[in-house]
Structure formats: C-alpha cells, structure tokens
Design a protein around this motif. Structure first.
Motif, PDB file in Angstrom:
ATOM      1  N   ASP A  16     -33.738  -0.277 -44.256  1.00 40.51           N
ATOM      2  CA  ASP A  16     -33.562  -1.131 -42.525  1.00 40.51           C
ATOM      3  C   ASP A  16     -32.834  -0.327 -41.513  1.00 40.51           C
ATOM      4  O   ASP A  16     -33.442  -0.204 -40.647  1.00 40.51           O
ATOM      5  N   ARG A  17     -32.406   1.185 -42.891  1.00 33.42           N
ATOM      6  CA  ARG A  17     -31.736   1.595 -42.201  1.00 33.42           C
ATOM      7  C   ARG A  17     -33.261   2.459 -41.765  1.00 33.42           C
ATOM      8  O   ARG A  17     -33.133   3.484 -40.257  1.00 33.42           O
TER       9      ARG A  17
ATOM     10  N   GLU B 189     -34.403   6.255 -49.265  1.00 26.78           N
ATOM     11  CA  GLU B 189     -33.836   5.452 -50.548  1.00 26.78           C
ATOM     12  C   GLU B 189     -33.608   5.795 -52.175  1.00 26.78           C
ATOM     13  O   GLU B 189     -32.880   5.590 -52.705  1.00 26.78           O
TER      14      GLU B 189
ATOM     15  N   SER C 288     -23.100  -1.948 -45.497  1.00 25.27           N
ATOM     16  CA  SER C 288     -24.141  -2.870 -45.856  1.00 25.27           C
ATOM     17  C   SER C 288     -25.756  -2.938 -45.913  1.00 25.27           C
ATOM     18  O   SER C 288     -26.263  -3.940 -46.137  1.00 25.27           O
ATOM     19  N   THR C 289     -26.017  -2.309 -44.543  1.00 23.38           N
ATOM     20  CA  THR C 289     -27.282  -3.064 -43.672  1.00 23.38           C
ATOM     21  C   THR C 289     -28.267  -1.933 -45.791  1.00 23.38           C
ATOM     22  O   THR C 289     -28.176  -0.585 -45.906  1.00 23.38           O
ATOM     23  N   ARG C 290     -29.588  -3.202 -45.790  1.00 26.72           N
ATOM     24  CA  ARG C 290     -30.865  -1.916 -46.823  1.00 26.72           C
ATOM     25  C   ARG C 290     -30.576  -0.470 -45.930  1.00 26.72           C
ATOM     26  O   ARG C 290     -31.025  -0.329 -45.021  1.00 26.72           O
ATOM     27  N   ILE C 291     -30.730   0.681 -47.309  1.00 24.71           N
ATOM     28  CA  ILE C 291     -31.489   1.430 -47.072  1.00 24.71           C
ATOM     29  C   ILE C 291     -32.748   1.888 -46.069  1.00 24.71           C
ATOM     30  O   ILE C 291     -32.684   2.166 -45.134  1.00 24.71           O
TER      31      ILE C 291
END
Length: 454
Positions: free
Chosen positions: A46-47, A99, A41-44
């Motif tokens: 942020d990954r 992304e 669920s971490t935003r792409i």
C-alpha cells in the motif's frame, strides 16, 4: 529567517514565506508523531501504491514542476525536465522493489528459526540543498517512506516554492498528512528538531561544514545520520583514452546545472602526453556552450543560483591565477542582470591553490597534469573528498583496475559519474558516510533486527 524565492536569471524577488513560530513547529512535530504508527503498520504494497501515484503526478505536471525549478534556481529547462523524470523513476523503482528489499532474511543458527528483519526507525529529518531541488528531496524521501518511516524536510531557503510543490504532490497522491512535511524553520529551530525525541535519524546533503555540525548535534542525541557532503571528483584521462568521447562527456560532467553538482567532474587529471590535445578539444566545446535564459530550450548554461555563490567562485579563480594557474577559457562574471558566470577552464592548477583545495561549485574546470598512470592515481586520491570519480582509457581491464584503486564511493570507467536508483550513492573521507538509493539506501533507516526462535 524568511524563505525567499529569487529569480537568479534577473535577480528579482518572486515570493517570500515567513518562518514558523515555535508553536507551529510543535504542531507539525505532533502531527508526524501521531501519523507514524499507522504509516509503519501500513502494508508495504500500500505504501508502494502511493509512490506509484506520486510518479504519475510528477509526469503529468512535468512541465510545470520543471518551470518552477528553472525559475527558482536557474537550471536550464531541459535539465529541469530530466530532473522531474528522475524523481518519477526513483518512485517507481522503490514501488517495484521495496517489498522484496525489506523481506526477512533467513539465517541458519542453532535456533529452530532465525532471521534478520528490517523495520522502520520512526521519523527521519532530511536537510536538503537547492541545486537539485526536487531530486535531492526524492532521493532522500522515497526510500525513507517506502521503509515505513515518516519524513520531515528542511529545504534550502532559496527554493521554497519547490519545497511547497513537493509536499503537495505527496499529499495529493494519498500519503497521509504528517507522513511527509516541509518544515519552514530557522537553523536554530532545526537544531531543536534534531534533538527532539520524536525524530529518530537525520539525512543531510550539503557542505562539509554543515555535515560536521549536524553529525555533532545528532551524535549528542545518539541518532543515526547519513551524510552526503562535498566532492572534488577527479576525471582522469589516461594516454590511451578516446579523447573525443572523453572531451564531449567532460563538458556535460562539469558544466551541467552550471557546474553546481556535488558529483560534477571538478579535477581533470590528464596524462601529460595527451593533455594539450584533450584541452584543445575541451576548450572548443566549452566556448561553444549556449549561455542565456534557462527557460529557453536551446540554453545550456544558465545563471548560478545565488550572487554570493558566483562571487565565491570568482574569488577562488582570481586567487588561483595569482598563484600561477593559467586561464584557458572564461573565468569572469558576465555583466548584466542575473548571476551568470562564463564557463571556465583553469590549467596548471597545483595543491595549495583555492581552485584545488576548495570545492568550486560553479562552471569552472580545474586541470592538473600527471606524468604517468601512477601519478594520476596519486593525484586523484590526494584529496580530502571521496565522492565520485571517473577514468578514461580504451583498455577496459586497465580502467577497472584503476577504478578499484580510486578512493571514492562511486567509480566510473569511460562514463560520467551519476546517481542511479539501482546503485548505492554516497562517499568516503570528508565526502561523508552512509548510502542512499538501492537496497542499501532503503535499509539505512531501518532497525536491522535479529530474531531468534528456540
């Protein structure tokens, strides 16, 4: 089973790690299972930010990590630094592109809206080899993590310090605990991990034998696999090739990393009319290679990674010579400490000889001769492996046509086979299936989901 770090330059043991108990393995699997939902669920973006930090850390400690590679598996230090730089590159490539690669793809149907979504599978186990102890791991792990999956690493037992360093660099760069873990486990425990319901897919880079075993185990549990297995890459030199360029490139293509590469040029298929001239050039360059301590900047050929690997290569060479192959260079172990083998060229190799049938994972160039272009293509494709291949000719259109007819996963015209984050990487036939790197590798371990809205 212990993980033992041995210096192949001297044969001396450096460090030993004990394998985990079953309870330690269970604790690790539970940690990853708990970490997976939050990572998915971490935003792409942020990954990807974490991957950029990994790239920076790799470059900041490049000399240290390269020295570790050289110490544990004997790669010449200049090549080891290049390996670390390539790991940083793959981090940056996916940080920049993940992304857009994972964007929903609209599809026109009878729905008011329909599209394809690319969602993480969960946890992917990577079983990785020793020959590129950082790059192979990053090639597997970076797209897996970018897609929102967790990664469990079963690394080769002779490079434990490299495995430990990789785990540390991910943690220090902000990748949460459990999202990437090195598993210090035995082969028997590996099979349990493959069967565990908390693990959703498997990626293996290794031998054909290992691939068949892993695919069978994963198949019993109906789990996705990507297999990058053996290679016997043809290096085809046609009659109109630039022989100086081809011979110069051939030395790197066959002998970098002491020939211990799945995509090394292993079968040199030469047009008969230029074979002797090409081999004279190749021999002069091979005989001039600097052999020695891989920690020295000038060294081009270090030791092989293990003594048993050197013994296996030599057995194949000796048996092939007994069956009629001709030694042009080397073809013998080097006396003294360490696992050194002299860079070698074997001419007049024929089907049925070990040097033809087996993947010689060491510094031995195998030479076959072809009467014309048609026979060269037949010889190139007449093998169970199909990983990479290259063809050399001054006629680029002719080369492209030849490349398209090669049975392999990557075909190069007037260039050596190499992996590149921008291009898919993988093979056909007994070299495995599935792709790593590029948009295709990123999506291998996703649920490619159709969404239809009426």
């Amino acid at each position: 089973m212990d993980f033992t770090s041995i210096n192949p330059t001297t044969g001396e043991m450096i460090k030993r790690y004990a394998s985990w108990t079953d309870s330690e393995l269970e604790q690790a699997l539970r940690l990853t299972a708990d970490a997976s939902p939050a990572w998915q669920s971490t935003r792409i973006a942020d990954r990807c930010e974490r991957l950029e930090k990994v790239a920076a850390a790799l470059r900041n400690r490049s000399d240290s990590y390269a020295a570790q590679i050289t110490l544990e598996m004997g790669k010449p230090i200049r090549e080891a630094r290049a390996e670390i730089e390539k790991c940083a590159w793959v981090c940056e490539f996916f940080a920049k592109n993940a992304e857009s690669f994972l964007q929903d793809e609209p599809v026109e149907t009878d729905a008011s809206r329909s599209y394809v979504a690319f969602q993480p599978l969960g946890t992917v186990m990577g079983i990785m080899p020793w020959n590129f102890p950082f790059w192979q791991v990053f090639r597997f792990a970076v797209p897996v993590l970018a897609a929102g999956n967790c990664a469990l690493l079963k690394h080769a037992s002779n490079v434990p310090q490299c495995a430990e360093a990789i785990e540390e660099v991910f943690l220090e760069s902000g990748v949460p605990p459990g999202v990437f873990q090195w598993l210090r486990i035995s082969h028997a425990q590996s099979e349990k991990v493959i069967e565990d319901k908390r693990v959703h897919a498997i990626s293996l880079t290794g031998s054909e034998l290992a691939g068949r075993r892993i695919a069978a185990l994963a198949g019993k549990s109906l789990k996705k696999t990507v297999l990058e297995l053996g290679g016997s890459d043809p290096f085809v030199v046609l009659a109109d090739a630039d022989l100086e360029l081809a011979a110069t490139t051939a030395v790197t293509a066959r002998f970098q990393n002491c020939g211990q590469s799945c995509i090394a040029a292993k079968r040199f298929i030469l047009a008969e009319s230029i074979a002797d001239e090409f081999l004279a050039l190749l021999k002069s360059k091979v005989d001039a290679l600097a052999i020695g301590d891989p920690a020295r900047e000038e060294t081009q050929i270090g030791p092989m990674a293990r003594s048993d690997l050197r013994d296996g290569v030599h057995r194949a060479v000796i048996e092939s010579v007994r069956q009629g192959a001709v030694i042009l260079s080397g073809s013998e172990p080097i006396e003294g400490p360490g696992y050194f083998y002299r860079p070698s060229i074997l001419d007049r190799v024929q089907p049925g000889m070990p040097a033809y049938e087996e993947e010689l994972f060491g510094p031995v160039a195998v030479v076959l001769r072809a009467s014309d272009e048609k026979e060269a293509l037949e010889i190139a494709n007449r093998h169970r492996y199909g990983l990479g291949a290259s063809v050399w000719t001054r006629d680029r259109a002719r080369g492209e046509d030849f490349a398209r007819r090669l049975q392999c996963g990557a075909a190069f015209v007037n260039g050596m086979v190499k992996s590149d984050p921008r291009m898919p990487f993988g093979g056909v036939k007994d070299s495995g299936y599935g792709r790593e790197l590029s948009i295709y590798g990123l999506r291998e371990f996703t649920n490619i989901k159709s969404v239809w809205i009426g």
